[in-house]
Design a protein around this motif. Structure first.
Motif, PDB file in Angstrom:
ATOM      1  N   SER A  96       0.840  -1.268  -0.071  1.00 51.40           N
ATOM      2  CA  SER A  96       0.007   0.005   0.089  1.00 51.40           C
ATOM      3  C   SER A  96       0.753   1.212   0.100  1.00 51.40           C
ATOM      4  O   SER A  96       2.040   1.360   0.440  1.00 51.40           O
ATOM      5  N   TYR A  97       0.433   2.446  -0.649  1.00 50.86           N
ATOM      6  CA  TYR A  97       0.982   3.568  -0.461  1.00 50.86           C
ATOM      7  C   TYR A  97       1.240   3.901   0.971  1.00 50.86           C
ATOM      8  O   TYR A  97       1.957   5.002   1.233  1.00 50.86           O
ATOM      9  N   LYS A  98       0.408   3.802   1.857  1.00 43.76           N
ATOM     10  CA  LYS A  98       0.445   4.035   3.060  1.00 43.76           C
ATOM     11  C   LYS A  98       1.717   3.396   3.779  1.00 43.76           C
ATOM     12  O   LYS A  98       2.293   3.997   4.681  1.00 43.76           O
TER      13      LYS A  98
ATOM     14  N   SER B 238       6.190   6.201  -3.765  1.00 36.05           N
ATOM     15  CA  SER B 238       4.902   5.990  -4.406  1.00 36.05           C
ATOM     16  C   SER B 238       4.951   7.291  -5.636  1.00 36.05           C
ATOM     17  O   SER B 238       4.021   7.099  -6.252  1.00 36.05           O
ATOM     18  N   CYS B 239       5.910   8.164  -5.320  1.00 34.46           N
ATOM     19  CA  CYS B 239       5.680   9.282  -6.477  1.00 34.46           C
ATOM     20  C   CYS B 239       7.152   9.667  -6.674  1.00 34.46           C
ATOM     21  O   CYS B 239       7.897   9.582  -5.722  1.00 34.46           O
TER      22      CYS B 239
ATOM     23  N   GLU C 124       7.958  12.939  -6.257  1.00 33.09           N
ATOM     24  CA  GLU C 124       8.177  13.751  -5.225  1.00 33.09           C
ATOM     25  C   GLU C 124       8.726  13.213  -4.158  1.00 33.09           C
ATOM     26  O   GLU C 124       9.905  13.871  -3.360  1.00 33.09           O
ATOM     27  N   GLN C 125       8.299  11.969  -3.668  1.00 29.34           N
ATOM     28  CA  GLN C 125       8.937  11.143  -2.420  1.00 29.34           C
ATOM     29  C   GLN C 125      10.433  10.866  -2.701  1.00 29.34           C
ATOM     30  O   GLN C 125      11.222  11.013  -1.954  1.00 29.34           O
ATOM     31  N   LEU C 126      10.586  10.332  -3.914  1.00 28.27           N
ATOM     32  CA  LEU C 126      11.950   9.977  -4.562  1.00 28.27           C
ATOM     33  C   LEU C 126      12.853  11.328  -4.503  1.00 28.27           C
ATOM     34  O   LEU C 126      14.065  11.104  -3.985  1.00 28.27           O
ATOM     35  N   ASP C 127      12.507  12.182  -4.934  1.00 31.30           N
ATOM     36  CA  ASP C 127      13.350  13.632  -4.955  1.00 31.30           C
ATOM     37  C   ASP C 127      13.670  13.852  -3.508  1.00 31.30           C
ATOM     38  O   ASP C 127      14.932  14.290  -3.104  1.00 31.30           O
ATOM     39  N   GLU C 128      12.800  13.971  -2.520  1.00 35.60           N
ATOM     40  CA  GLU C 128      13.182  14.068  -1.152  1.00 35.60           C
ATOM     41  C   GLU C 128      14.092  13.353  -0.680  1.00 35.60           C
ATOM     42  O   GLU C 128      15.057  13.808   0.119  1.00 35.60           O
TER      43      GLU C 128
ATOM     44  N   HIS D 284       0.423   0.146  -9.055  1.00 39.91           N
ATOM     45  CA  HIS D 284       1.628   0.885  -9.603  1.00 39.91           C
ATOM     46  C   HIS D 284       2.746   0.134  -9.209  1.00 39.91           C
ATOM     47  O   HIS D 284       2.970  -0.241  -7.913  1.00 39.91           O
ATOM     48  N   PRO D 285       3.968   0.276  -9.972  1.00 38.59           N
ATOM     49  CA  PRO D 285       5.251  -0.092  -9.565  1.00 38.59           C
ATOM     50  C   PRO D 285       5.823   0.650  -8.665  1.00 38.59           C
ATOM     51  O   PRO D 285       5.674   1.940  -8.706  1.00 38.59           O
ATOM     52  N   ILE D 286       6.431   0.397  -7.618  1.00 40.80           N
ATOM     53  CA  ILE D 286       7.028   1.340  -6.888  1.00 40.80           C
ATOM     54  C   ILE D 286       8.554   1.825  -7.515  1.00 40.80           C
ATOM     55  O   ILE D 286       9.128   1.332  -8.226  1.00 40.80           O
ATOM     56  N   ILE D 287       8.692   3.177  -7.331  1.00 44.74           N
ATOM     57  CA  ILE D 287       9.887   3.840  -7.639  1.00 44.74           C
ATOM     58  C   ILE D 287      11.108   3.910  -6.893  1.00 44.74           C
ATOM     59  O   ILE D 287      10.710   4.114  -5.311  1.00 44.74           O
ATOM     60  N   MET D 288      12.140   3.280  -7.355  1.00 45.90           N
ATOM     61  CA  MET D 288      13.266   3.089  -6.332  1.00 45.90           C
ATOM     62  C   MET D 288      14.441   4.229  -6.816  1.00 45.90           C
ATOM     63  O   MET D 288      14.600   4.757  -7.641  1.00 45.90           O
ATOM     64  N   GLY D 289      15.190   4.232  -5.761  1.00 48.71           N
ATOM     65  CA  GLY D 289      16.628   4.933  -5.617  1.00 48.71           C
ATOM     66  C   GLY D 289      17.491   3.994  -4.978  1.00 48.71           C
ATOM     67  O   GLY D 289      17.278   3.397  -4.273  1.00 48.71           O
TER      68      GLY D 289
END
Length: 584
Positions: free
Chosen positions: A127-129, A168-169, A171-175, A437-442
């Motif tokens: 979940s996005y939560k 999940s987005c 913006e989260q990855l950027d932060e 959605h696929p989770i966005i990774m760094g």
């Protein structure tokens, strides 16, 4: 720790097979010993330095909101097959079959852990939560390095801190990326390294989505494009130049277009020798496939094309050099004779191309080149791009001042991965509308061994290593000049025990050796501060103290106890921290 209770096998002579200072000094100072090519044992001094670097990493990663875990080095080959990296790794991947019962189970020693951590997250996050999440580990990696060299800088087995973020987005990855970037700056500054954050080739997310952290060093294997005036730094793959598109117009001095036979001359070097011209007078026409479509890329003959820049200029997902069949289709000639005049595909050119008057190019005909080729008359361009590797003297894209090329040792890399692995390994999340959605990774890596080797490479003198207090295996070295003198040993023991009780990392040189031998070893292993007890100093009620890099020793009163030593250490720690300019 007592010198007699640990293992510090110092070497007087420089080992013949050690090529660079860090390798020589780490061997001579008794930090490492080679077991076989690409595999080293870390002896007590070396391992203590590694552990101190690891502790700094842990403190900063924890402060940046990452949670530590530990993943297995042994990994199933199936994960690499699902991400299509088994073939991509090739011989670098150490793989083997393990007999279990009547079956052979294919496995690998992990060269990295993207697959393992993504598989873990695919089973734990739904979940996005539960997002964002960042996890990290300090773990041994294995890569079949065919040419291990430079000591622990290039090995088949090495210690790495690798972290992975899940968002999940964007913006989260950027932060998270920004937090990791700042954490890396703090880590390397606290370790006492002079480092450069270097722009690297962007990831699938785009933008400035990748940075390498480099230690400038003459013996570094990576080239860094650098501007001291602006602080701009980028690796060769990513470095921009400050050049702009010139006026695109036919020269007033344009000569008559002429064909010239150039039998069996297919390379820039062969053609320039045959025609007696400089490579800078030639236009190199390279045929690429950009997302499957042929494109002619024009580069000056003495320059090197940069595929990352070509890909970005074309807004392509991938570029690769075309095969012989494609080249024949667009040029009507074999490989080696392509040119812009009459070519049957799209053309893009580097900024330097329109400037070349009366250029020499391939004639799209076997064994033939054109002389006096000029833009506007013989081929057309609407604009130009930065398509080549930067060179020393090119203008900086920020300051306009000349760029320089320096060498560096890579110690860290932060990268926006995107969804490559989560798509392949089904690591998905449900958003607030129950849509998948696929989770966005760094991913964020640090070579722990390289921190120690980088310090050894850049912080030494003719006598040995020069450790910062933060990474030094020991902060203080207590040296009794004569271990057979009861007064000397009682005083030395007292200083040793009181410093230990005060939390100081102290080494006691209790060897029965001449003072000259002890001082030589003290400089070689590089312990920052030494306390010398004996001789006339002790008779006068004093002990001698000396920083590793100080020209002269200082005498302090014996009855002051360890207080002056503790004050000196605290003052130096504050100085080193301030000099490191640790980011807030």
């Amino acid at each position: 720790m007592r010198w007699s209770n640990t293992l510090i096998p110092t070497i007087k002579e420089v080992p013949a097979d050690a090529e660079i200072p860090s390798h020589q000094l780490m061997l001579r100072a008794g930090l490492i010993r080679q077991l076989m090519a690409g595999a080293y044992t870390y002896l007590p001094l070396g391992w203590k330095a590694i552990q101190k670097a690891s502790q700094i990493i842990r403190e900063e990663m924890d402060a940046a909101g990452a949670a530590e875990l530990h993943m297995p080095a042994l990994q199933p080959i199936g994960l690499f097959e699902r991400t299509q990296r088994k073939e991509a790794f090739g011989s670098v991947l150490i793989q083997f079959n393990v007999p279990r019962g009547n079956r052979l189970i294919p496995m690998a020693l992990g060269p990295t852990h993207e697959e393992v951590v993504t598989d873990l997250i695919s089973h734990c996050i739904s979940s996005y939560k539960q997002l964002p999440l960042t996890v990290y580990q300090i773990q041994t990696k294995f890569r079949n390095e065919e040419r291990p060299r430079f000591g622990v800088l290039r090995t088949s087995e090495f210690l790495m801190k690798d972290a992975y973020s899940f968002s999940s987005c964007v913006e989260q990855l950027d932060e998270i990326y920004d937090r990791m970037y700042r954490a890396y700056c703090r880590i390397f500054a606290r370790c006492g390294l002079k480092y450069l954050p270097v722009e690297a080739e962007s990831g699938p997310i785009g933008g400035d989505a990748s940075h390498e952290f480099m230690i400038p060093s003459d013996n570094g294997e990576d080239s860094i494009v650098y501007c001291e005036a602006s602080g701009y730094a980028a690796n060769m793959e990513r470095a921009d130049t400050g050049r702009t598109s010139p006026e695109i117009a036919t020269s007033d001095n344009a000569g008559l277009l002429e064909k010239k036979a150039t039998p069996e001359a297919t390379t820039i070097e062969q053609v320039s020798q045959f025609l007696g011209c400089e490579p800078s007078q030639m236009i190199k026409t390279l045929i690429y496939l950009a997302d499957g479509e042929p494109v002619a890329v024009l580069i000056r003959g003495d320059h090197e094309a940069n595929e990352g820049k070509i890909r970005r200029a074309l807004s392509a997902s991938s570029v690769e050099l075309a095969d012989d069949k494609t080249i024949q289709q667009v040029t009507n000639a074999p490989t080696g004779f392509a040119g812009p005049v009459g070519i049957k595909c799209k053309i893009i050119a580097d900024h330097d191309i329109p400037i070349i008057e009366n250029a020499i190019t391939g004639a799209n005909e076997a064994d033939t080149h054109y002389l006096n080729v000029n833009v506007g008359r013989d081929y057309q361009l609407d604009t130009t791009y930065d398509l080549r590797n930067a060179e020393a003297g090119d203008p900086c894209p920020k300051s306009g001042k000349p760029l320089t090329i320096v060498h560096g040792i890579e110690v860290g890399h932060v990268f926006k991965l995107g969804t490559k692995y989560t798509e392949a390994l089904d690591a998905n999340f449900l958003d607030e509308k129950e849509k998948r959605h696929p989770i966005i990774m760094g991913c964020y890596g640090i070579g722990v061994n390289r921190i120690v080797a980088g310090l050894a490479e850049t912080r030494h003198d003719e006598n040995g290593l020069i450790w910062p207090l933060s990474i030094a295996p020991y902060e203080v070295l207590v040296i009794p000049l004569n271990i057979k003198d009861d007064e000397v040993m009682q005083t030395a023991e007292r200083y040793y025990n009181e410093l230990k009780a005060a939390g100081v990392d102290v080494l006691f040189d209790d060897r029965n050796a001449r003072p000259g031998v002890k001082f030589k070893d003290a400089d070689l292993v590089g312990i920052p501060y030494r306390v010398v007890i004996g001789g006339k100093g002790l008779q006068n009620g004093e002990i001698e103290t000396k920083w590793r890099t100080a020209e002269n020793a200082e005498m302090i009163a014996l009855d002051a106890g360890i207080t002056p030593v503790l004050e000196a250490l605290e003052s130096r720690k504050a100085e080193e921290y301030q000099a490191a300019n640790v980011p807030e």
